[in-house]
Each structure stands twice: as structure tokens, then as C-alpha cells.
Design an enzyme around this catalytic site. Structure first.
Site, short mmCIF file in Angstrom:
data_model
loop_
_atom_site.label_atom_id
_atom_site.label_comp_id
_atom_site.label_asym_id
_atom_site.label_seq_id
_atom_site.Cartn_x
_atom_site.Cartn_y
_atom_site.Cartn_z
N TYR A 56 -11.67 -11.24 8.98
CA TYR A 56 -10.64 -10.37 8.41
C TYR A 56 -11.28 -9.55 7.30
O TYR A 56 -11.95 -10.11 6.41
CB TYR A 56 -9.49 -11.20 7.84
N GLU B 200 -6.78 -2.15 6.94
CA GLU B 200 -6.80 -3.58 7.26
C GLU B 200 -7.32 -3.76 8.68
O GLU B 200 -6.71 -3.25 9.63
CB GLU B 200 -5.41 -4.19 7.13
#
Length: 398
Positions: free
Chosen positions: A118, A206
Site C-alpha cells: 500500500y 492512493e
């Protein structure tokens, strides 16, 4: 301004960020054509069909599926296009899927195991600096990682004056547990990602997951991007990315009329001039025992036409039981605003079926109150002080 995955990937790719390639399709037949084109370009024989909506967690809602042949591409696309996709980031009603992204399969076997990470870039408002937030535990359940194992969430603070420095990118790759070719590729990936974030004037990038492939490439498999609308004048080419189908229809209408409107889940509509006063007004409504139904800033020109448009937009919400108009007359005279309220009320006739509390303070506030009080047949209650307005809201809700 939020973007679809495929749009975010277009921006990333333009700055040299490695991406999972794909082609967007509006119909099942277009999806099949996209899959064939993708095979010619990439050699992939499996495909990932991804719903394109402004929400995360699409896989959990059935909006991301693997197709192993062209027949499956068509049938899966047919199932996803037109569905109401419900994810942890949508309402209970879900979002209508108008298009899908047909993406290449990047989880192919090779010399090493694939790994998911991530990585996001955003502004840390507490420090006034940018920040790269990252974790070795990427994938669909990153929220669970943050809640249960926060020690696996890392941050790298970046001074906007110097930008992301090479040693910081290396530190990120090290904390993600990479080495060799994958370490070098991740360092390049993070540097390019930050450049994309900064150069596009984005509010957030993101990437979940960032994938290390079996042959040590680093790719953005997903992209959740939010652009700063205040900077769009510098990026006019990004204006075409706006998809009003993904926005609240009332908010779209308000924006077209030059009003700043955000729909909320409450029972008291509010019409205010100035964002700060609007925030204070919402607090006032809460204090009075109500819930704000919207944020609406009419700006500095609260004339009759603008007030009427604002009333019509607020009243589109069936949950509104009262409207609080809270105007500070500085450049705008309160008596002109009061006349605008009266004129708008008369023009709209029976369509205004809830009580209106009008609090006017500032230039000509006394004259404005007298003007409203002198009108007969209007369900308009005037107030001068904040506390007085709160009491009037309480009365009408009771």
C-alpha cells in the site's frame, strides 16, 4: 475532483509510473474488443474486469472479477455494467456502474512470488507537509491493517520546498522489505509517484495495491486519485476527467449556478454567505437540536435570483423541515438580502412549504428585519442575534 481508476492511471503513466495497463469499455461488446486489443499490446490471455466508480472496496462488492477468456469478459462485463455496486465506501443504495476497465493480468508466475503493498501520497495538515504513507500489507483490507496492526503503517514526511529526496525513497523500499532489482524499481516508482502527485496538484494519490510482480517489476494495480479543484485552472486538460454521473445531482446543479453546496443527512437547510459562517451555522443547528441538511454558501451576491435558486436547491431534499438563512451584511446590504428573500418567496409561491428563519446581521440589519416583519402571509421568521436564531429553529422543529 475525484477520478476513475483508469483516469488516475493515465496521469501516473504520463509521469513514468509503472501501471497495470487497461482499456475502458462502456458495453460488453466494447469490453471484448478492448480485451483483444490488450492481448495484441501486452500478450495477456487473462483479463481483470473492473467496475469504474468513485469508491474503494470494489472487489468486496463484486465489482472486480477475473476473466480467463473472451466469453467470460463479455458475460462478466454484462453483469457489472448497469449494476448498483455497494462497497464499504458507498451508500446502502450503492453506485451505478456505467463502464468497466479491462486490465491485463499481472499476477503471472515467474522467478519469485508476487507481493502487494500500500502506498499513498497526501498532505499532512497537522505539519503542513506532504507525506508518503505506506505498508507492506497492501490489498483490500488495508483498513483492518491500520486498525489491528498500526505498527505496519509507515510514513515519510516530505518538505514541499525540497520534495521527496532519494534517500527517503530508498527508506520506503527498505521498510517494505525489498532487495535487489525490486528495491531499485520501488525507489524509482516512489520518486515518479511523488512527482505525479506534486505536478498534477493532486489532493491525494492512493495506490492499493502496488504490486511487485514475479519478475520484480513494480506496478500500480489500482489508482484512487483526487485532484485539487482550486488548481484546475493550471490543468485545463484534466477538466475532461470530470464525470458528473458520479456526483450528487443537486450538487451538480448548484455548481452550475455558482453556489457552493454539499448535501448532508439532516432536517434543517441552511443558506449562508461565507464558508466560515456556514460552518458556524451548522454548529448552531446542532445546538438547536436539529441536523444540518446541507452546506450552502451563496457567496457575496445574495440577490433575489440567487436566493430563489438556493431555496429551490435546498427544497429538493424531502427531509428538510425548516430553512435557516444566516447572512452577514458586509459588502452586501442586509435590506437587499431581505428583499431578495421576500421576492423569492413570492415568486416560488406554494413550493416553499417549510418555515424559514432569516437571521441578518451587519449593514442595515434593522431595516432588513423591519422589511420582513412588515410582509404578511409569509412563513418567514426574522432574527438578529445568533441565539435568537437558534431559539427560532428549536421552536419550528418542535
Amino acid at each position: 475532483m475525484n477520478l476513475h481508476e483508469y483516469q488516475g492511471k493515465e496521469i501516473l503513466s504520463s509521469f513514468g509510473v509503472g501501471i497495470q495497463r487497461g482499456i475502458v469499455a462502456q458495453t460488453p461488446d466494447e469490453a471484448v474488443a478492448a480485451a483483444k486489443e490488450l492481448t495484441e499490446k501486452t500478450g495477456t490471455s487473462w483479463y481483470v474486469v473492473k467496475a469504474q466508480v468513485h469508491a474503494g472496496g470494489r472487489g468486496k462488492g463484486g465489482g472486480v472479477k477475473l476473466a480467463k477468456n473472451l466469453d467470460e469478459v463479455k458475460s462478466i462485463s454484462d453483469d457489472i455494467i448497469g449494476m448498483m455496486l455497494v462497497t464499504p465506501q458507498t451508500s446502502a443504495e450503492g453506485k451505478l456502474v456505467n463502464q468497466v476497465l479491462i486490465a491485463e493480468d499481472v499476477y503471472y508466475p515467474g522467478e519469485s512470488e508476487t507481493e502487494e503493498f500500500y502506498v499513498s501520497v497526501l498532505l499532512d495538515r497537522a505539519t503542513g507537509k506532504n507525506m508518503v504513507m505506506y505498508s507492506p500489507e497492501g490489498g483490500m483490507d488495508i483498513e483492518q491493517v491500520a486498525e489491528k496492526t498500526p505498527e505496519l503503517i509507515f510514513t515519510e514526511e516530505i518538505d514541499p520546498g525540497t520534495g521527496l529526496l532519494p534517500f527517503q525513497a530508498r527508506n520506503i523500499a527498505f521498510n517494505l522489505g525489498l532487495s535487489g532489482a525490486a528495491f531499485k524499481e520501488m525507489t524509482k516508482f516512489v520518486m515518479a509517484l511523488y512527482k505525479a502527485y506534486e505536478s498534477s496538484d493532486s489532493a491525494m494519490f492512493e495506490i492499493n495495491p502496488v504490486l511487485k510482480t514475479s519478475d520484480n517489476k513494480i506496478l500500480a494495480v489500482d489508482a484512487k486519485v483526487s485532484l485539487d479543484e482550486n488548481a484546475l485552472y493550471r490543468h485545463k486538460d484534466y477538466l475532461d476527467y470530470r464525470d458528473i454521473r458520479e456526483e450528487h445531482p443537486t450538487e451538480v446543479e448548484a455548481k452550475a449556478a455558482g453556489l457552493n453546496y454539499v448535501a448532508l443527512d439532516g432536517n434543517v437547510g441552511c443558506m449562508v454567505n461565507g464558508a466560515g459562517l456556514a460552518m458556524g451555522t451548522m454548529d448552531l443547528i446542532k445546538q438547536a437540536g436539529g441536523e444540518p441538511a446541507n452546506f450552502l454558501d451563496v457567496g457575496g451576491t445574495a440577490d433575489a435570483k440567487r436566493v430563489e435558486i438556493a431555496f429551490r436547491i435546498i427544497l429538493k431534499d424531502p427531509n428538510v423541515k425548516a430553512i435557516l438563512v444566516n447572512i452577514f451584511g458586509g459588502i452586501v446590504r442586509c435590506d437587499r438580502v431581505a428583499q431578495g428573500v421576500v421576492d423569492a418567496y413570492k415568486n416560488m409561491g406554494d413550493s416553499i412549504n417549510v418555515p424559514i428563519i432569516v437571521r441578518l446581521q451587519g449593514t442595515n440589519a434593522v431595516e432588513a428585519k423591519a422589511l420582513i416583519d412588515a410582509e404578511e402571509g409569509l412563513n418567514v421568521i426574522s432574527a438578529t442575534e445568533f441565539q435568537e436564531a437558534a431559539e427560532k429553529v428549536q421552536e419550528v422543529l418542535a
